[in-house]
Design an enzyme around this catalytic site. Structure first.
Site, PDB file in Angstrom:
ATOM      1  N   ARG A   1      19.136  45.677 107.004  1.00  0.00           N
ATOM      2  CA  ARG A   1      20.527  45.296 107.246  1.00  0.00           C
ATOM      3  C   ARG A   1      20.795  44.034 106.432  1.00  0.00           C
ATOM      4  NH1 ARG A   1      23.501  44.099 112.999  1.00  0.00           N
ATOM      5  NH2 ARG A   1      25.482  43.524 112.074  1.00  0.00           N
TER       6      ARG A   1
ATOM      7  N   HIS B   1      30.145  44.099 110.409  1.00  0.00           N
ATOM      8  CA  HIS B   1      29.871  45.181 111.375  1.00  0.00           C
ATOM      9  C   HIS B   1      30.254  46.549 110.812  1.00  0.00           C
ATOM     10  CE1 HIS B   1      30.602  42.082 114.827  1.00  0.00           C
ATOM     11  NE2 HIS B   1      29.299  42.203 114.625  1.00  0.00           N
TER      12      HIS B   1
ATOM     13  N   ASN C   1      16.037  43.912 110.498  1.00  0.00           N
ATOM     14  CA  ASN C   1      17.213  43.047 110.524  1.00  0.00           C
ATOM     15  C   ASN C   1      16.684  41.623 110.685  1.00  0.00           C
ATOM     16  OD1 ASN C   1      19.579  41.694 110.997  1.00  0.00           O
ATOM     17  ND2 ASN C   1      20.172  42.888 112.800  1.00  0.00           N
TER      18      ASN C   1
ATOM     19  N   GLU D   1      23.546  51.050 114.920  1.00  0.00           N
ATOM     20  CA  GLU D   1      23.526  50.644 113.508  1.00  0.00           C
ATOM     21  C   GLU D   1      22.186  50.990 112.862  1.00  0.00           C
ATOM     22  OE1 GLU D   1      24.873  46.993 115.322  1.00  0.00           O
ATOM     23  OE2 GLU D   1      25.932  46.533 113.464  1.00  0.00           O
TER      24      GLU D   1
ATOM     25  N   ARG E   1      31.730  31.831 118.810  1.00  0.00           N
ATOM     26  CA  ARG E   1      32.598  31.600 117.630  1.00  0.00           C
ATOM     27  C   ARG E   1      34.063  31.556 118.056  1.00  0.00           C
ATOM     28  NH1 ARG E   1      30.123  36.472 114.298  1.00  0.00           N
ATOM     29  NH2 ARG E   1      28.001  36.053 114.962  1.00  0.00           N
TER      30      ARG E   1
ATOM     31  N   GLY F   1      30.753  42.346 120.945  1.00  0.00           N
ATOM     32  CA  GLY F   1      29.417  41.925 121.371  1.00  0.00           C
ATOM     33  C   GLY F   1      29.356  40.412 121.399  1.00  0.00           C
TER      34      GLY F   1
END
Ligand code: ADP
Length: 393
Positions: free
Chosen positions: A86, A175, A7, A380, A236, A205
């Site tokens: 990913r 996600h 990732n 994941e 965010r 998360g």
């Protein structure tokens, strides 16, 4: 067979080495501050933690350090069967995981316009792995893929049709690998087929998104064109009135770059509390700090509104599942959210199960609860490794 998952971020590279015969993690870790001073790589290999401080000029340097370490330990005498990546944005045309060909790589690169913060880094990770593992199969697993089943009336924004078509402006969601993983495991936990259940999955998360999973398919999700839409997150903003952005442009003279920084890095828990993006800090101080109290309530209220609207979108639900850093570890957020909708959804929380620090998949509602409430730790990387193994063999 052993699968390596990667990732890649702009200055980081996360890795997991997974033995697929029994689906165990042999090693995981991260290279940080790639291309910056004070770089380091840290890892856990068979329960043992390790760390090396070393500057890395690029992702190739980082992956080389990781592979040198793994070949001495977790991989000793064995080989990686394939590499799973990913990839943040698969746009409208990548639904399923793909074996990476030069054409697929070009297309992922082209999608950088939709995910300028993520796709270029993912492409870098793929190119690096191609150099380090020449000829080895590489697979891209897209964060947007699970959401490719969202109907047009849920992914369309109320903007002029032509301009949206021209730039690919629509809801994509993110996600996806996590939402799919926890939905599947919720069905296993409840002992019911996934295609008989309506589940709301809450991935909370640093980045957070909430998804309506109707009989195994995503039919709506809170993140949109970019991962900034939805509930408030670590840094965010989540959804705000677009008029506020226009006002900020006019009154604060902010350009696109400054707005991007404000919305992605200076807002959310960090911006509202004024001191931390970490939910633990907010919860620890909310009894004495009114900004923390407001931040916590704003977060929970936002989650509640999504759950309510997705319960309406699916005309009723069977289960709510919490996952990721906050979802798995914060009894306070789960209790606040469930308390606010206990009458609407007939939720009876099992307080002892909610307070437990268990890392297992578990039910935190009582048997008499009309809606089941679950905690499923997300994985994941395992999902990416499963897809990779499937495409490689
Ligand atoms: P990412 O989105 O970066 O993968 P995670 O899923 O690991 O992030 O979530 C990280 C966040 O989880 C932290 O910023 C913190 O706010 C939250 N978190 C972790 N442990 C707890 C806890 N015990 N209580 C509340 N929040 C927690």
């Amino acid at each position: 067979m052993i699968i390596l998952t990667l990732n890649a971020g702009s200055s980081s590279l996360k890795f997991n080495l997974i033995e697929m015969t029994n689906e165990t993690t042999l090693a995981d870790g991260i290279a940080e501050r790639i291309g910056l001073p004070e770089g380091f790589v840290r890892w856990t290999i068979q329960g043992e933690k390790g760390r090396v401080e070393q500057d890395m000029k690029d992702h190739k340097d980082a992956l080389q350090i990781i592979m040198d370490e793994l070949s001495k330990t977790a991989l000793k005498g064995r080989d990686v069967g394939g590499v799973g990546h990913r990839v943040a944005h698969g746009g409208s045309h990548f639904g399923d995981p793909m074996l990476i060909t030069p054409k697929v790589l070009d297309e992922i690169e082209e999608l950088s316009a939709l995910a300028p913060l993520h796709n270029p880094a993912n492409v870098l990770g793929i190119k690096t792995a191609m150099e380090i593992f020449p000829g080895k199969p590489q697979v891209a697993v897209f964060d947007t893929a699970f959401h490719s089943t969202i109907p047009d009336y849920a992914y369309t924004y109320g903007l002029p049709h032509e301009v949206c078509k021209k730039h690919g402006i629509r809801r994509y969601g993110f996600h996806g690998t996590s939402h799919r993983y926890v939905a599947e495991h919720t069905a296993v936990l409840l002992g019911k087929p996934l295609d008989s259940l309506k589940i709301i999955t809450c991935h909370l998360g640093n980045g957070s998104s909430i998804t309506a999973v109707d009989r195994g398919k995503s039919i709506d999700t809170s993140m949109g064109l970019t991962p900034v839409e939805g509930v408030i997150m670590g840094t965010r903003s989540g959804t705000i009135d677009p008029g506020a952005i226009i006002m900020l442009m006019e009154k604060e003279k902010l350009d696109a770059k400054a707005l991007n920084t404000m919305l992605n890095k200076q807002s959310g828990l960090q911006g509202v509390s004024g001191f931390s993006s970490d939910c633990r800090d907010i919860e620890d101080s909310m009894a004495t700090n009114d900004h923390s109290r407001l931040t916590f309530e704003l977060l929970c209220y936002g989650i509640v509104k999504y759950i309510g609207s997705y319960a309406a979108a699916m005309d009723g639900i069977d289960a709510i599942t919490f996952t990721a850093g906050i979802g798995e570890n914060s009894p306070g957020v789960r209790a606040c959210v469930c308390g606010r909708i206990k009458n609407l959804l007939g939720i009876q929380l099992d307080e002892e199960a909610n307070a437990s620090r268990s890392k297992e998949n578990r039910l935190i509602s009582k048997p008499s609860s009309r809606t089941a409430v679950c905690v499923i730790p997300t994985n994941e990387e395992l999902m990416i490794a499963r897809y990779t193994a499937k495409l490689v063999y």
